[in-house]
Design an enzyme around this catalytic site. Structure first.
Site, short mmCIF file in Angstrom:
data_model
loop_
_atom_site.label_atom_id
_atom_site.label_comp_id
_atom_site.label_asym_id
_atom_site.label_seq_id
_atom_site.Cartn_x
_atom_site.Cartn_y
_atom_site.Cartn_z
N GLU A 175 0.85 -1.19 0.00
CA GLU A 175 0.00 0.00 0.00
C GLU A 175 0.88 1.24 0.00
O GLU A 175 2.07 1.18 0.33
CB GLU A 175 -0.94 0.01 1.20
CG GLU A 175 -2.00 -1.08 1.12
CD GLU A 175 -3.06 -0.94 2.20
OE1 GLU A 175 -4.08 -0.26 1.93
OE2 GLU A 175 -2.88 -1.50 3.29
N PHE A 220 2.44 -4.38 -6.60
CA PHE A 220 1.10 -3.81 -6.64
C PHE A 220 0.96 -2.86 -5.45
O PHE A 220 1.32 -3.21 -4.33
CB PHE A 220 0.03 -4.90 -6.53
CG PHE A 220 -0.06 -5.81 -7.73
CD1 PHE A 220 0.63 -5.54 -8.89
CD2 PHE A 220 -0.84 -6.94 -7.68
CE1 PHE A 220 0.53 -6.38 -10.00
CE2 PHE A 220 -0.95 -7.79 -8.78
CZ PHE A 220 -0.26 -7.50 -9.94
N GLU A 221 0.42 -1.68 -5.69
CA GLU A 221 0.30 -0.66 -4.65
C GLU A 221 -1.13 -0.12 -4.59
O GLU A 221 -1.63 0.43 -5.57
CB GLU A 221 1.26 0.50 -4.91
CG GLU A 221 2.74 0.14 -4.82
CD GLU A 221 3.31 0.29 -3.42
OE1 GLU A 221 2.56 0.70 -2.51
OE2 GLU A 221 4.51 0.01 -3.25
N GLN A 222 -1.75 -0.28 -3.43
CA GLN A 222 -3.07 0.27 -3.17
C GLN A 222 -2.93 1.47 -2.24
O GLN A 222 -2.19 1.41 -1.26
CB GLN A 222 -3.97 -0.78 -2.52
CG GLN A 222 -5.19 -0.25 -1.80
CD GLN A 222 -6.20 0.38 -2.74
OE1 GLN A 222 -6.52 -0.15 -3.80
NE2 GLN A 222 -6.72 1.55 -2.36
N PHE A 255 -1.71 1.26 -8.17
CA PHE A 255 -0.60 1.05 -9.12
C PHE A 255 -0.45 -0.43 -9.40
O PHE A 255 -0.41 -1.26 -8.49
CB PHE A 255 0.71 1.59 -8.56
CG PHE A 255 1.92 1.19 -9.39
CD1 PHE A 255 2.30 1.96 -10.48
CD2 PHE A 255 2.64 0.04 -9.11
CE1 PHE A 255 3.38 1.59 -11.27
CE2 PHE A 255 3.72 -0.34 -9.89
CZ PHE A 255 4.09 0.43 -10.97
#
Length: 835
Positions: free
Chosen positions: A235, A309-311, A243
């Site tokens: 995150e 992966f980015e939240q 992303f």
């Protein structure tokens, strides 16, 4: 007979039905998706899954520093799970890392999913439970198809200690209602935060170095599998849209087309899913593929397609008001992660052949068609090689030792030019022609090419310089007789030992001294070289004599039990030297045992504090009192002789500052690092200054004003790139050493420092400039043009005497991320040898 068959059939139907009735996380955990789950609830849910489904299998791979279990779960068909070892060995055998091959098992794709390496990025772990459920859901035909030839290895929480720290805090301060307003304490995480592990290390920067117990245990398992795909679930700031790949530039030149292609496949498939939901996202921004120790790059340099992966979610608590006026909930964050991760698993399963063949070609072709410039690396025999070989073993990098003498020509890391040199017996030989060819080159190639200077992290990490050993890179395949090990030294201790000698040349030396101090054994150190017959004691060498320790019962056995961990110890039978540096003379000074206070808490950088704490507690095992900055007024400084100020913004009052000043003058020693130097720079009574003279200050101020005037006419678009001309994200810089001063003992002729900060100070005028950057210094990695010129003749490490005390200035952090091994020795010098 019919009745028996009927009941047996009924029994199996009941079993199958039970197995099919899996509970979702929201059915199993109260308030799932509304409140963070306790770590034990995460464990309980996965335990439930393994009991209720025959398509998931648990493996405990270790424990954290705080004793929590580290676990992965294998998810696939029951048939595949029954053959895990065969599948694993087949995968390794295809790239030359195993000789166990089973022809009865076809090719299987291995996809590894990692969640929440940063503990306060908790939606990762929450989503891991739903991802596991969806993969196991018997009513999900898609996942059933994926798992026919795919092994999913799911790590629900890489950092349980950080996750638990954050989770316990969030639950403690949470009410029954969510509070999306930004002023609520739910969005103001307290120091040190849950991002880091127990020792406050960033585990996402530790993949290659494996300084932390979590990384070491996880990578041991990872290297037993070497998956084709690795997904690292994170995150970021809560206002940032999601992303997913493709990643941003710079991409390292060693990354293959097949790896880039699959990132594009994933990006297109996830974007289609997100478009259908009207979710915002971005690709090809910020998160690059260069530094080799991330959860996307390390797998990539080991043949996988590594992806981040980015939240948006850091600081979001359970729900947060976004700048666009909408509210981001915990369930939103989970949904986004689940969608992207499952889409990736499906994409991988559909590209099985392409990924497996790409992985195998990447790992095997790189052995002969090398990606870098050099075929062989030679490191001269040195005590510091002991720790370097530990790192190589952790990464499954093959090496050997020279068993013959030979002449060669190679690129010298220290001088940055080609030169002839002698390979001697016991020198370390590392050949690129091995299964881990690419990773080997990543760690040892002198220059890693940046195709874009806007890098997210440090840009140089050459291991010979990090470890302080003389190293050479050779273009040819070296043909020399080698051996697997160096024969250990045999110690035949005579009956009457006058003193023991322990060379001061690596972290083990500091561990030995730490133990000697804790056992109240008096120790001396050599200021200069001393020759005792055939034995030469180098500067910094430790001497433990009977004369200094007359009350120790069974002196020889007691001392040997402590120093035997260092294989190159020796003994002395006389205080008389050949060169007039007798043991009882001024050359051998008595060392004081440090009594250490280390400040923590508000204002102190969590990771920089953690680096010092880890060094003391785990690397050398030395006691330290950790004091919160808010409790400084309660600290009795007179109970300590060493105060360590890690990087931070210390808000001391004038009275508190005066207390420190008086304590130093009365014999105290301060080790101040990075921004802690602001407490002393340009302050009355101290020599550290931002400018060498008033003229320099005026010239600098004029330069700033001139630049501001010129910048008015420049476009906004180029401002970010112009700004980096005055910065350094992390580069290796040559330093000249004052080799006569104890703080430089054991480091070699030069010290190469890892510089991660733009700040620079001129050489101090009333102190010892232990290490400084010379004119036309040598460097590796990116340094902004404007900054590069300004670093000439600036100090990196200095010591100032203040009446009876000492102040040690560390402009660079020698303990950065725990992997700069020569920095560990430099800090040991500051702690133990600077009296």
């Amino acid at each position: 007979m019919k009745k028996t068959l009927f009941f047996l059939l009924l029994f199996f139907l009941v079993i199958i039905t039970a197995k099919a009735q899996l509970k979702t996380p929201s059915e199993f955990i109260p308030d799932y998706g509304k409140q963070i789950s306790y770590y034990y609830q995460v464990e309980s849910y996965f335990k439930f899954l393994t009991e209720e489904s025959n398509s998931i299998k648990k493996q405990n791979y270790g424990k954290t520093s705080e004793g929590r279990d580290l676990m992965v779960y294998y998810i696939s068909t029951p048939e595949n799970l029954a053959n895990l070892d065969l599948i694993r060995n087949n995968n390794l055998a295809a790239i030359g890392l195993s000789d166990k091959v089973s022809k009865t098992i076809g090719d299987k794709l291995i996809v590894w999913l990692s969640f929440s390496v940063h503990g306060n990025e908790y939606a990762g772990t929450e989503s891991a439970m739903t991802v596991a459920y969806q993969l196991l859901n018997p009513n999900n035909p898609e996942s059933k198809k994926w798992l026919e030839n795919t092994i999913v290895i799911l790590d629900p929480c890489i950092n349980p200690d950080g996750y638990s720290r954050y989770g316990n805090w969030l639950r403690e301060i949470s009410g029954k209602k969510t509070h999306p307003e930004l002023s609520d304490r739910e969005h103001m995480e307290i120091w040190p935060g849950g991002r880091f592990n127990h020792y406050l290390f960033d585990l996402n920067r530790d993949w290659a170095w494996q300084t932390q117990i979590e990384s070491e245990q996880r990578l041991a398992l990872y290297n037993e599998w070497l998956p084709q795909v690795h997904v690292d679930v994170h995150e970021m700031g809560y206002n940032s849209p999601y992303f997913f790949p493709p990643s941003a530039e710079p991409w390292h030149e060693f990354i293959d087309k097949y790896q880039k292609d699959f990132q594009n496949v994933v990006g297109e498939k996830i974007s289609n899913k997100f478009d259908q939901e009207n979710w915002l996202y971005n690709t090809r921004e910020t998160y690059d593929m260069f530094y080799p120790s991330y959860g996307d790059t390390y797998p990539t340099y080991n043949g996988a397609v590594g992806m981040t992966f980015e939240q948006g979610g850091i600081g979001a608590g359970r729900a947060v008001l976004l700048e666009n006026g909408s509210v981001l909930t915990m369930q939103d964050r989970i949904n986004h992660h689940v969608k992207s991760v499952l889409t990736t698993v499906g994409a991988a399963a559909s590209e099985l052949d392409h990924l497996i063949q790409g992985f195998r070609k990447y790992m095997t072709n790189s052995r002969k068609n090398i990606k870098g410039k050099y075929n062989t690396y030679v490191l001269k025999n040195n005590a510091k090689l002991e720790q370097l070989t530990v790192l190589l073993k952790k990464n499954k990098i093959e090496f050997a030792y020279a068993d013959a003498n030979q002449k060669a020509i190679g690129f010298n890391y220290q001088t940055q030019n080609d030169k002839s040199f002698a390979i001697d017996i016991n020198d370390l030989i590392i050949k690129v022609d091995q299964p881990k060819a690419v990773l080997t080159q990543m760690l040892f190639e002198p220059y890693n090419k940046l195709n874009d200077s806007l890098s997210y992290d440090i840009t140089a990490w050459n291991l010979p310089l990090a470890y302080g050993v003389e190293g050479y890179a050779l273009k040819n395949n070296l043909n020399i007789k080698t051996k697997a090990i160096i024969e250990p030294i045999e110690h035949n201790t005579p009956q009457n030992v006058y003193a023991f000698y322990v060379p001061w040349n690596n972290r083990i030396s500091a561990q030995v001294l730490s133990s000697l101090h804790q056992n109240n054994i008096k120790v001396r150190a050599a200021r200069e070289k001393a020759i005792f017959g055939k034995l030469t004691v180098e500067a910094g060498g430790l001497i433990v004599s009977k004369a200094d320790n007359p009350k120790i019962v069974d002196f020889e056995k007691t001392v040997i039990d402590i120093i035997k961990i260092k294989n190159d110890y020796n003994f002395i039978n006389t205080a008389y030297t050949v060169n007039g540096k007798d043991l009882g003379g001024e050359n051998f000074f008595l060392l004081k045992a440090p009594k250490i206070a280390l400040l923590s808490g508000k204002g102190v950088s969590s990771t920089e504090f953690g680096a010092v704490w880890y060094y003391l507690d785990s690397v050398i095992g030395y006691p330290v009192s950790v004091i919160e900055t808010t409790n400084f007024d309660l600290l009795n400084l007179n109970g300590y002789n060493t105060l360590i100020l890690a990087d931070g913004s210390y808000d001391f009052s004038k009275e508190q500052q005066r207390r420190i000043d008086d304590w130093i003058n009365n014999g105290g020693k301060v080790i101040a690092m990075n921004n802690a130097l602001n407490l002393f720079a340009d302050k009355e009574g101290y020599s550290l200054s931002l400018y060498d003279s008033d003229e320099d200050k005026k010239a600098s101020e004029k330069e700033v004003k001139d630049k501001e005037s010129k910048d008015r006419f420049l476009d906004y678009k180029g401002s970010e790139r112009r700004a980096i001309s005055a910065t350094v994200t992390g580069a290796i810089i040559e330093n000249v050493l004052d080799t006569t001063y104890p703080m430089s003992f054991g480091l070699g002729d030069k010290y190469f420092s890892l510089k991660t900060d733009y700040k620079q100070y001129p050489l101090v005028k009333n102190g010892v400039n232990v290490a400084y950057i010379p004119v036309d210094y040598k460097s590796y990695g990116f340094i902004g043009n404007n900054l590069k010129k300004k670093l000439n003749k600036t100090v990196s490490f200095a010591v100032e005497s203040k009446e009876n005390g000492k102040l040690i200035y560390m402009i660079d952090n020698p303990l950065f991320r725990g992997f700069w091994e020569n920095g560990n020795l430099l800090f040991s010098n500051a702690l133990f040898l600077v009296n």
